[in-house]
Design an enzyme around this catalytic site. Structure first.
Site, PDB file in Angstrom:
ATOM      1  N   ASP A 305       0.812  -1.213   0.000  1.00 23.88           N
ATOM      2  CA  ASP A 305       0.000   0.000   0.000  1.00 23.88           C
ATOM      3  C   ASP A 305       0.848   1.266   0.000  1.00 23.88           C
ATOM      4  OD1 ASP A 305       0.752  -0.871   2.675  1.00 23.88           O
ATOM      5  OD2 ASP A 305      -0.343   0.902   3.362  1.00 23.88           O
ATOM      6  N   GLU A 306       0.275   2.330  -0.532  1.00 21.35           N
ATOM      7  CA  GLU A 306       0.791   3.695  -0.408  1.00 21.35           C
ATOM      8  C   GLU A 306       2.264   3.806  -0.747  1.00 21.35           C
ATOM      9  OE1 GLU A 306      -0.481   4.558   3.630  1.00 21.35           O
ATOM     10  OE2 GLU A 306      -2.234   5.605   2.815  1.00 21.35           O
TER      11      GLU A 306
HETATM   12  N1  IFG Z   1      -3.808   3.971   5.369  1.00 21.38           N
HETATM   13  C1  IFG Z   1      -2.572   3.191   5.546  1.00 21.38           C
HETATM   14  C2  IFG Z   1      -2.329   2.645   6.943  1.00 21.38           C
HETATM   15  C3  IFG Z   1      -2.807   3.597   8.046  1.00 21.38           C
HETATM   16  C4  IFG Z   1      -4.249   3.974   7.783  1.00 21.38           C
HETATM   17  C5  IFG Z   1      -4.829   4.756   8.949  1.00 21.38           C
HETATM   18  C6  IFG Z   1      -3.731   1.254   4.577  1.00 21.38           C
HETATM   19  C7  IFG Z   1      -3.654   0.001   3.744  1.00 21.38           C
HETATM   20  C8  IFG Z   1      -4.315   4.752   6.489  1.00 21.38           C
HETATM   21  N2  IFG Z   1      -2.604   2.038   4.622  1.00 21.38           N
HETATM   22  O1  IFG Z   1      -4.754   1.534   5.175  1.00 21.38           O
HETATM   23  O2  IFG Z   1      -0.933   2.404   7.116  1.00 21.38           O
HETATM   24  O3  IFG Z   1      -1.972   4.728   8.132  1.00 21.38           O
HETATM   25  O4  IFG Z   1      -6.242   4.851   8.865  1.00 21.38           O
END
Ligand code: IFG
Length: 496
Positions: A305-306
């Site tokens: 992710d991200e």
């Molecule tokens: N998105 C990030 C997480 C976390 C989350 C907090 C995902 C897959 C926001 N990645 O959710 O690491 O920071 O709500």
């Protein structure tokens, strides 16, 4: 007594009340026969003995019927029930719980617990009588993967806290705990071939606290504790993004090899493994190899992710190569929905959290989808604007919103057969103790339990909220620090 009036969560697939009752007494024996029956019986006895003071011996069945007043747990084939289903029959004469496998007996035991008054969960001697309504319940789950995720990277949680969360989850028939073991702020699992990952990467956390990590023995202890309760552990090594703690520990994993400082903030998307370096894949092979050897479950989560600072033309071959490493170590791939931009190996699962189109891309490749949309299932989201803990970027998620959605309506063109199951992630940027986990998880997790287990047709907020209210005294008896949502008419005793 009327079995149909007992507040069961998750709602069973079918229930017939017969209007009478069974009374547990000090003469009650638990008869267990078949693989897994003794373990289920001991779990039941273990939860009843401290409160009733009864001996409740667990014994192999005597020849012929055990006579009146006893409880029988029996492995018995029944193709309709499936690997986690069970049939529970209660009459004045006794209780019979049958299932094709040990997991089914275990889930029948969780239902049985809920038939007794809330005080049964107090863990200390309580006055009876210990009477349960009579009838027959035939039950089996809608989805085979009913999961919770706990982020132990942003803030570290002890083995004891993880075990406590497992106890609370299995009471509602969850059967998977996904541990988010690594991120920018912390690396929480000992890897013997790369010791600095925990020596350095495990030494702090969001806010600058002391962090921590699980030794391989402690991770094995969590895995075993979960397995005894028919719960799989799904370990996640997040990559190529969310890797700052590893990059601090081993700068050679950086493209520029530059030394970095530990990070204790809560930004995301600023880190990446150097996808061009061979040493990165040697590292990943070692990490996944050690973790796979410690993980009996079929899944290994590779995150994905991200990865905002990883070019897509680098991200795609990276994900494709890492999937091969996971397969080499005998595990099946799960990854956050961005991995669907890469070519997925057979058996891969896309965990839908943010972009439904990514889930659709996964479907188009024949992947399964694990349904955990942030806007409905992220229990690090505040209940409403007054909630101290948690975030709100995806949505405010009060108890009704967390309950009133359906997994098969989340992705265009998806069918029940495409869905591996559901999961409710708890990210830990804003929480650092068990009471915080409990506050955000309860009362929302029982709703996700019902979505994952019960027939879609039985979902109804108005009747569910009444059953949930009746679980308030059970949360109290279990010592759960739950949020008393104003949307639920909690019984007077539990609002003190
Ligand atoms: N998105 C990030 C997480 C976390 C989350 C907090 C995902 C897959 C926001 N990645 O959710 O690491 O920071 O709500």
């Amino acid at each position: 007594m009327d079995l149909s009036q007992v507040a069961l969560i998750p709602q069973p697939a079918s229930l017939i009340a017969t209007g009478s009752s069974f009374r547990l007494t000090d003469d009650t024996h638990l008869y267990a026969s078949g693989e897994g029956a003794t373990a289920a019986a001991e779990f039941l006895a273990g939860s009843l003995r401290p409160v009733t003071g009864y001996v409740l011996p667990v014994i192999a069945p005597a020849a012929g019927e055990p006579g009146d007043g006893h409880i029988t747990l029996q492995i018995q084939s029944d193709t309709e029930l499936g690997p986690e289903g069970y049939e529970l029959t209660i009459s004045e004469a006794g209780v019979t719980l049958t299932a094709p496998a040990g997991a089914g007996l275990f889930y029948g035991v969780q239902t049985l617990r809920q038939l007794f008054p809330a005080q049964i969960e107090a863990g200390s001697p309580q006055s009876g009588p210990w009477e349960i309504a009579s009838g027959t319940i035939r039950d089996m789950p809608r989805y085979g993967y009913r999961g919770a995720m706990l982020d132990v990277a942003r803030h570290f949680f002890s083995v004891q806290d993880v075990k406590r969360y497992i106890d609370l989850l299995v009471a509602y028939k969850f059967n998977v705990l996904h541990l988010h073991l690594t991120d920018d702020q912390g690396w929480r699992i000992e890897i013997k071939s790369w010791p600095k990952l925990t020596e350095v990467g495990g030494s702090t956390e969001v806010g600058g606290g002391e962090g921590g990590f699980y030794t391989q023995e402690q991770y094995a202890e969590i895995v075993a504790y979960a397995a005894e309760r028919h719960m799989l552990i799904v370990p996640e090594i997040d990559m190529p993004g969310h890797t700052h703690a590893a990059l601090v520990s081993y700068p050679e994993l950086n493209c520029d090899g530059r030394d970095l400082e530990l990070y204790t903030g809560t930004e995301v998307g600023f880190s990446t493994f150097c996808t061009q370096k061979e040493v990165v894949y040697e590292f990943i092979d070692d990490v996944i190899g050690e973790l796979a050897a410690l993980t009996p479950g079929p899944y290994l989560h590779i995150g994905g992710d991200e990865s905002h600072v990883t070019k897509m033309e680098d991200y795609i071959p990276f994900v494709e190569r890492v999937q091969g490493i996971v397969q080499k170590h005998g595990k099946e791939v799960i990854g956050w929905d961005e991995i669907a931009n890469a070519k997925l190996v057979p058996g891969a699962t896309v965990q839908y959290w943010a972009v439904a189109e990514n889930a659709a891309k996964g479907l188009a490749q024949g992947a399964k989808v694990l349904i955990s949309p942030a806007k409905y299932t992220y229990i690090d989201m505040k209940y409403d604007s007054t909630t101290e803990l948690g975030l709100s970027w995806a949505a405010y998620i009060e108890v009704d919103r967390g309950y009133s959605w359906d997994p098969v309506e989340q992705v265009e063109g998806i069918t029940e057969g495409d869905i591996l199951g559901i999961e409710a992630p708890l990210w830990a940027e804003t929480i650092d103790e068990m009471a915080d986990i409990e506050y955000l998880a309860f009362p929302r997790m029982p709703g996700y339990a019902e979505i994952g287990w019960s027939p879609a047709s039985s979902k109804d907020w108005e009747t569910y909220r009444q059953r949930l209210a009746a679980h308030g005294p059970r949360f109290e008896a279990l010592g759960i620090n739950y949020y008393r949502s104003p949307l639920v008419d909690w019984p007077a005793a539990s609002s003190e």
